[in-house]
Design a protein around this motif. Structure first.
Motif, PDB file in Angstrom:
ATOM      1  N   GLY A  16       0.829  -1.199   0.000  1.00 52.13           N
ATOM      2  CA  GLY A  16       0.000   0.000   0.000  1.00 52.13           C
ATOM      3  C   GLY A  16       0.861   1.246   0.000  1.00 52.13           C
ATOM      4  N   GLU A  25      -4.287   2.546   2.985  1.00 48.49           N
ATOM      5  CA  GLU A  25      -4.210   1.423   2.051  1.00 48.49           C
ATOM      6  C   GLU A  25      -3.531   0.222   2.701  1.00 48.49           C
ATOM      7  N   TYR A  59      -5.236  -3.379   3.326  1.00 46.82           N
ATOM      8  CA  TYR A  59      -4.604  -4.591   2.793  1.00 46.82           C
ATOM      9  C   TYR A  59      -4.371  -5.610   3.897  1.00 46.82           C
TER      10      TYR A  59
END
Length: 92
Positions: free
Chosen positions: A54, A59, A63
């Motif tokens: 990420g 992010e 993930y």
């Protein structure tokens, strides 16, 4: 007037105190959750944390959360603790 200001200041500090007292306990619980769920196979959490995919922290958290729901899935509360622990490690 000064007495009121001092009293209000102490009250505000008193509200913040429980948060600072619980933080080390929460960090220890996160580390324990990682050790119990992941430590046998992944004894080096810092090395594992560097591999999280990420570009941004959001992010990376998304993930890792998605990954953990499929990789020997612990309960959601434990996943949150593991994610918290990995993101609390020093960045290199």
């Amino acid at each position: 007037m000064r007495n009121r200001l001092v009293t209000v200041s102490w009250c505000l500090l008193g509200l913040l105190f429980p948060v600072t007292v619980n933080y080390p306990n929460a960090a220890a619980q996160d580390a324990t959750a990682y050790q119990e769920a992941c430590g046998d196979c992944h004894p080096a959490p810092a090395a594992l944390a560097r591999k999280i995919k990420g570009a941004t922290e959001e992010e990376k958290k998304a993930y890792l959360t998605a990954f953990l729901t499929h990789h020997h899935p612990p309960d959601p509360e434990t996943i949150d603790k593991i994610v918290g622990f990995l993101f609390s490690l020093p960045k290199r």
